[in-house]
Scaffold this motif. Structure first.
Motif, PDB file in Angstrom:
ATOM      1  N   LYS A  78     115.762 108.486 -35.833  1.00  0.00           N
ATOM      2  CA  LYS A  78     114.532 107.105 -36.683  1.00  0.00           C
ATOM      3  C   LYS A  78     115.249 105.697 -35.766  1.00  0.00           C
ATOM      4  CE  LYS A  78     118.306 104.485 -39.152  1.00  0.00           C
ATOM      5  NZ  LYS A  78     118.565 103.220 -38.856  1.00  0.00           N
ATOM      6  N   ASN A  79     114.597 104.991 -35.578  1.00  0.00           N
ATOM      7  CA  ASN A  79     114.105 104.121 -34.552  1.00  0.00           C
ATOM      8  C   ASN A  79     114.715 102.513 -35.985  1.00  0.00           C
ATOM      9  OD1 ASN A  79     110.916 105.472 -34.598  1.00  0.00           O
ATOM     10  ND2 ASN A  79     112.060 104.962 -33.019  1.00  0.00           N
ATOM     11  N   ASP A  80     115.372 101.480 -34.823  1.00  0.00           N
ATOM     12  CA  ASP A  80     115.674 100.085 -35.944  1.00  0.00           C
ATOM     13  C   ASP A  80     115.329  99.667 -34.610  1.00  0.00           C
ATOM     14  OD1 ASP A  80     118.260 101.662 -37.520  1.00  0.00           O
ATOM     15  OD2 ASP A  80     118.401 102.299 -35.825  1.00  0.00           O
ATOM     16  N   ARG A  81     115.534  97.995 -35.296  1.00  0.00           N
ATOM     17  CA  ARG A  81     114.949  96.682 -34.797  1.00  0.00           C
ATOM     18  C   ARG A  81     116.058  95.946 -34.691  1.00  0.00           C
ATOM     19  NH1 ARG A  81     109.896  93.454 -38.611  1.00  0.00           N
ATOM     20  NH2 ARG A  81     109.761  95.159 -38.946  1.00  0.00           N
ATOM     21  N   LYS A  82     116.189  95.780 -33.395  1.00  0.00           N
ATOM     22  CA  LYS A  82     117.117  95.209 -32.605  1.00  0.00           C
ATOM     23  C   LYS A  82     116.568  93.629 -32.230  1.00  0.00           C
ATOM     24  CE  LYS A  82     119.663  95.339 -28.103  1.00  0.00           C
ATOM     25  NZ  LYS A  82     119.956  95.938 -27.075  1.00  0.00           N
ATOM     26  N   ASN A  83     117.505  92.147 -33.066  1.00  0.00           N
ATOM     27  CA  ASN A  83     116.828  91.471 -32.283  1.00  0.00           C
ATOM     28  C   ASN A  83     117.230  90.530 -32.378  1.00  0.00           C
ATOM     29  OD1 ASN A  83     115.422  91.441 -35.735  1.00  0.00           O
ATOM     30  ND2 ASN A  83     116.934  92.605 -36.307  1.00  0.00           N
ATOM     31  N   TYR A  84     116.550  89.374 -31.500  1.00  0.00           N
ATOM     32  CA  TYR A  84     116.850  88.509 -30.157  1.00  0.00           C
ATOM     33  C   TYR A  84     116.096  87.632 -29.993  1.00  0.00           C
ATOM     34  CZ  TYR A  84     116.106  91.654 -26.185  1.00  0.00           C
ATOM     35  OH  TYR A  84     114.769  92.227 -25.595  1.00  0.00           O
ATOM     36  N   PHE A  85     115.788  86.541 -29.395  1.00  0.00           N
ATOM     37  CA  PHE A  85     115.291  86.096 -29.165  1.00  0.00           C
ATOM     38  C   PHE A  85     114.611  85.585 -28.026  1.00  0.00           C
ATOM     39  CE2 PHE A  85     113.253  81.627 -28.121  1.00  0.00           C
ATOM     40  CZ  PHE A  85     111.879  82.127 -28.137  1.00  0.00           C
ATOM     41  N   TYR A  86     113.677  86.077 -27.197  1.00  0.00           N
ATOM     42  CA  TYR A  86     113.615  85.485 -25.875  1.00  0.00           C
ATOM     43  C   TYR A  86     112.125  85.807 -25.646  1.00  0.00           C
ATOM     44  CZ  TYR A  86     114.772  85.818 -20.802  1.00  0.00           C
ATOM     45  OH  TYR A  86     115.737  84.593 -19.151  1.00  0.00           O
ATOM     46  N   PRO A  87     111.432  85.168 -24.561  1.00  0.00           N
ATOM     47  CA  PRO A  87     109.543  84.519 -24.284  1.00  0.00           C
ATOM     48  C   PRO A  87     109.565  85.903 -24.571  1.00  0.00           C
ATOM     49  CG  PRO A  87     110.782  82.944 -23.372  1.00  0.00           C
ATOM     50  CD  PRO A  87     112.400  83.447 -23.912  1.00  0.00           C
ATOM     51  N   ASP A  88     109.958  87.052 -23.145  1.00  0.00           N
ATOM     52  CA  ASP A  88     108.963  88.101 -23.511  1.00  0.00           C
ATOM     53  C   ASP A  88     109.428  89.245 -24.394  1.00  0.00           C
ATOM     54  OD1 ASP A  88     111.781  89.072 -23.203  1.00  0.00           O
ATOM     55  OD2 ASP A  88     111.916  89.178 -20.578  1.00  0.00           O
ATOM     56  N   LEU A  89     109.389  88.449 -25.075  1.00  0.00           N
ATOM     57  CA  LEU A  89     109.259  89.322 -26.751  1.00  0.00           C
ATOM     58  C   LEU A  89     109.217  89.678 -27.580  1.00  0.00           C
ATOM     59  CD1 LEU A  89     111.068  92.918 -27.243  1.00  0.00           C
ATOM     60  CD2 LEU A  89     112.733  91.287 -28.105  1.00  0.00           C
ATOM     61  N   PRO A  90     107.573  89.485 -27.624  1.00  0.00           N
ATOM     62  CA  PRO A  90     106.616  89.504 -28.248  1.00  0.00           C
ATOM     63  C   PRO A  90     106.865  88.954 -30.474  1.00  0.00           C
ATOM     64  CG  PRO A  90     105.650  90.322 -27.721  1.00  0.00           C
ATOM     65  CD  PRO A  90     107.235  90.740 -27.021  1.00  0.00           C
ATOM     66  N   LYS A  91     107.495  90.109 -30.740  1.00  0.00           N
ATOM     67  CA  LYS A  91     107.785  90.349 -32.156  1.00  0.00           C
ATOM     68  C   LYS A  91     109.561  89.829 -32.442  1.00  0.00           C
ATOM     69  CE  LYS A  91     107.803  94.668 -31.969  1.00  0.00           C
ATOM     70  NZ  LYS A  91     107.695  95.264 -30.368  1.00  0.00           N
ATOM     71  N   SER A  92     110.072  89.330 -30.922  1.00  0.00           N
ATOM     72  CA  SER A  92     111.317  88.563 -31.940  1.00  0.00           C
ATOM     73  C   SER A  92     112.062  89.696 -31.682  1.00  0.00           C
ATOM     74  CB  SER A  92     111.420  87.496 -31.931  1.00  0.00           C
ATOM     75  OG  SER A  92     111.654  86.707 -31.476  1.00  0.00           O
ATOM     76  N   TYR A  93     111.915  90.990 -32.208  1.00  0.00           N
ATOM     77  CA  TYR A  93     113.088  92.007 -31.961  1.00  0.00           C
ATOM     78  C   TYR A  93     112.351  93.001 -31.339  1.00  0.00           C
ATOM     79  CZ  TYR A  93     109.458  93.578 -35.936  1.00  0.00           C
ATOM     80  OH  TYR A  93     108.473  94.034 -36.075  1.00  0.00           O
ATOM     81  N   GLN A  94     113.077  93.920 -30.956  1.00  0.00           N
ATOM     82  CA  GLN A  94     112.629  95.435 -29.951  1.00  0.00           C
ATOM     83  C   GLN A  94     112.720  96.704 -30.691  1.00  0.00           C
ATOM     84  OE1 GLN A  94     115.962  96.603 -26.963  1.00  0.00           O
ATOM     85  NE2 GLN A  94     114.238  97.800 -25.532  1.00  0.00           N
ATOM     86  N   ILE A  95     112.276  97.370 -30.966  1.00  0.00           N
ATOM     87  CA  ILE A  95     112.308  98.752 -31.491  1.00  0.00           C
ATOM     88  C   ILE A  95     113.283  99.404 -30.827  1.00  0.00           C
ATOM     89  CG2 ILE A  95     111.369 100.712 -33.056  1.00  0.00           C
ATOM     90  CD1 ILE A  95     108.277  98.967 -33.572  1.00  0.00           C
TER      91      ILE A  95
END
Ligand code: ADP
Ligand code: ZN
Ligand code: MG
Length: 478
Positions: A78-95
């Motif tokens: 499955k896929n998970d959300r990896k949450n972090y804030f950085y300006p190059d990551l528009p959703k504020s999470y990486q799938i």
């Protein structure tokens, strides 16, 4: 204690961009470059309400990579959300994938000066790449380019199994060549398609527990990786020798000063608050699906190597060196197909071509001519048009001017002199100038013949046919 009293422990996390046509969760192109923010849509720009759809090719490519590295493929991932804030990551999470990666428990076999060894793989998972920040070009502030956001990646996590700089270097090269052979990534390190996070620790020899590791992120050249590991080993040993402790921290390698600098320590370690991605369904694979990919896996470096030894009579070492790069290996096969002289093609690639590439700090895929050009060069030697010595000069010119060998030879007047009359004339001239050599030769000094041939070669700027010279000198001095 000395350096020899410590054991080095290295583990790599390798990110490879997959060469699918479209991104992982939308249909934007993955193509490198392009004007900023032209390969984007509401999904990869994270517009509210936009929903991801998993690109099936990404799963296929990741499974291919898993099978080629002896992993177990998960039928339920499955896929998970990896949450972090950085300006190059528009959703504020990486799938990404957290506890249920697509591939687990594999290995890559490497061969170093110490022999063969298996490097364990913990896992391979799929995830999306982030965008890019452009810092300097626009005065103050940074601008975000989201062309890369959503480009599919696999992350290949190794066990901390490497024990030397050489092992890390060879492992990464082997991994790169496997990914190239199965054609899931172009692995262009200069473009960031392949990059590694390098984890390094030391421990006293005989000690069971691992030492504390430091991590250098986003390294994208073999040279900086080996330099950085070497530096980091020395630094860690010095800290420990002086009674200090290694901090678990993330380091930045600085290419110019050749040193590592602290970026953040464990205290700043992020809590990614992983949770299952609710906008995507689970990835369920059937046995048939996996078997089908396994069946269609292309030839891997190892079996190509065996084939070259069998079919083309290359030595083990030659076969290993040729197959270390898919580009070089394909180049070799193409050249052999045309020239039917595997030994000659192999020799040129591993000696003179390799030397020039090395001098220019270039990779095999930067050879500026085609396999048919090398085959042409080999043919020109075989049919006596040029000597091997001249051929070396032709090769230099091929790198310089990218012209065809035939044209280079014509333009430079390098055609070998095989005309009997012309050679006879040169032989006579040299004999007239060196009466002592004739006497020496007649007294059984074979060296004198070599000297005379050498003089004749000099006279003709290396263009005379050496075999003919030899014969004619002998004939004339009978
Ligand atoms: P993270 O994802 O937080 O960096 P992981 O536990 O996934 O942490 O480990 C990442 C990498 O670090 C792996 O490739 C692993 O092999 C390597 N590693 C773990 N412990 C050590 C150690 N003591 N020395 C060197 N490498 C290590
Ligand atoms: Zn998009
Ligand atoms: Mg890490």
């Amino acid at each position: 204690m000395a350096r020899e009293d410590y054991e080095v422990v290295i583990g790599l996390e390798v990110h490879a961009e997959l060469s699918t046509k479209t991104k992982i969760f939308c249909s934007c192109p993955t193509e490198f470059g392009g004007k900023p923010n032209t390969h984007c849509c509401p999904v990869c720009m994270a517009m509210p309400g936009a929903l991801p759809v998993l690109n099936e090719k990404v799963v296929e490519y990741a499974v291919k990579a898993g099978l080629a590295t002896n992993c177990e493929i998960s039928m339920d991932s499955k896929n998970d959300r990896k949450n972090y804030f950085y300006p190059d990551l528009p959703k504020s999470y990486q799938i990404s994938q957290f506890d249920k990666p697509l591939c687990e428990r594999g290995y890559v076999e490497i061969e170093t000066s110490e022999g063969k060894k298996k490097i364990g793989l913990t896992r391979i998972h799929i995830e999306e790449d982030a965008g890019k920040l452009n810092h300097d070009e626009y005065g103050r502030g940074s601008l975000v380019d989201l062309n890369r956001a959503g480009v599919p990646l696999i992350e290949i996590v190794s066990e901390p199994d490497m024990r030397s700089v050489e092992e890390a270097d060879v492992y990464l090269k082997k991994l790169k060549s496997i990914l190239e052979y199965i054609e899931v990534s172009d692995c262009k390190m200069q473009e960031g398609s392949l990059r590694a996070d390098v984890n390094v620790s030391i421990r006293k020899k005989g000690q069971k527990e691992y030492g504390t590791r430091t991590e250098m992120k986003n390294m994208n050249s073999f040279r900086s990786i080996t330099r950085a590991i070497e530096y980091e080993i020395e630094r860690q040993i010095e800290v420990v020798e002086n009674g200090g402790k290694i901090d678990q921290e993330t380091l930045r390698w600085d290419e110019v000063s050749g040193k590592t600098f602290s970026m953040r320590d464990k205290e700043d370690a992020q809590d990614y608050r992983y949770f299952p991605e609710p906008d995507l369904v689970a990835i369920k694979l059937s046995k048939e699906y996996i078997d089908n990919i396994r069946k269609n896996l292309p030839e891997l470096p190892e079996s190509r190597k065996e084939r070259y030894i069998e079919e083309y009579k290359l030595t083990e070492k030659e076969a290993r060196m040729i197959t270390s790069s898919k580009y070089l290996s394909d180049f070799f096969e193409k050249g052999v197909e045309i020239s039917n002289n595997p030994k000659a093609i192999c020799n040129w690639l591993l000696s003179d071509v390799a030397r020039i590439l090395n001098e220019q700090e270039k990779e095999p895929d930067e050879i500026p001519f085609m396999p048919e050009d090398l085959a042409e060069l080999v043919a020109l030697i075989e049919n006596g048009t040029i000597s091997t010595k001249i051929a070396k000069d032709v090769l230099e010119k091929m790198f310089e001017t990218k012209e065809k060998p035939n044209k280079i030879i014509k333009d430079n007047g390098w055609v070998q002199i095989s005309d009997e009359g012309a050679i006879k004339e040169v032989v006579q001239k040299i004999l007239d100038a060196n009466p002592q050599s004739i006497i020496d030769y007649k007294n059984g000094k074979d060296k004198a013949l070599g000297f005379l041939v050498g003089q004749a070669m000099k006279e003709t700027k290396g263009k005379a046919n050496p075999q003919m010279l030899n014969n004619m000198f002998k004939e004339a001095m009978k």
